[in-house]
Motif scaffolding. Structure first.
Motif: not given
Ligand code: NI
Length: 225
Positions: A93, A96, A98, A158
């Motif tokens: 991932y 980004h 949240d 993160h």
């Protein structure tokens, strides 16, 4: 403030949970990602109507709420239902943040103040998969024992590094705190630490009622938004 919370899930429960996760039917993780996050999200997750999700999410939720350390550090007003995910075969991932608000059926928008990742796989069973959190104090790579949780500011950038061997199972939670400002949460968390330390040394220390009063009155004031 990043806090490692050990043993959120009792060790005796982990083998059965891991067996359920290994047998579950997984969906593409992009369905719940925001527009920017979709471009960098490459993982699998349980859909909300999956039987494993429905059996597991309430149990994980209860354990999270039972943790005195989570309560002290995050002061939760509401905790969103767990998003349970799986990474394998190079899944990752990318960087980004949240979503600040999440729409919850029956509750409207819930603000995300604190993010939490609950690790559910034995770290020796997979390679990669570190959760890398960037905040003003620098960058930290986190890979915890199964059953342990990391709390970190939902405002931080993160990413999850690619998993190059095995399976990484984890559950993500978002917490709307009674105190929206992380500085207020940290101040109260430190005071609570001092209170607990004093109480351990001397239960009848004369400073305890005063510190307790300061804590409660700051909580009252900081939560008045
Ligand atoms: Ni995230």
């Amino acid at each position: 403030m990043m806090i490692h919370v050990p043993g959120v899930v009792p060790a005796t429960e982990l083998p059965e949970i891991q067996a359920q996760l290994a047998a579950a039917k997984w969906s593409d993780g992009r369905i719940t990602a925001g527009r920017e996050a979709q471009k960098v999200k490459n993982n699998l997750q349980l859909s909300q109507d999956s039987p494993v999700q429905q059996a597991l999410a309430p149990r994980l939720h209860r354990w999270l709420e039972m943790s005195a350390l989570v309560t002290a550090a995050a002061l939760p007003r509401r905790v969103l239902p767990a998003l349970i995910n799986r990474y394998h075969d190079g899944m990752h991932y990318g960087p980004h943040v949240d979503n600040a608000m999440r729409l919850v059926e029956g509750q409207g928008f819930v603000r995300t103040d604190v993010s939490a990742t609950l690790f559910l796989s034995d770290p020796a069973s997979y390679d990669g998969g570190e959760l890398v959190i960037e905040d003003s104090l620098g960058t930290q790579a986190v890979k915890l024992p199964a059953g342990d949780l990391i709390l970190y500011p939902a405002s931080s950038l993160h990413h999850v590094r690619p998993v190059t061997r095995g399976n990484r199972y984890a559950a993500c939670f978002w917490i709307e705190s009674l105190l929206p400002d992380p500085r207020d949460r940290e101040a109260l968390f430190r005071i609570e630490g001092v209170i607990n330390g004093l109480r351990r040394d001397n239960e009848s220390h004369p400073a305890l009622p005063i510190l307790g009063m300061v804590y409660q009155n700051l909580l009252r004031r900081f939560s008045d938004t």
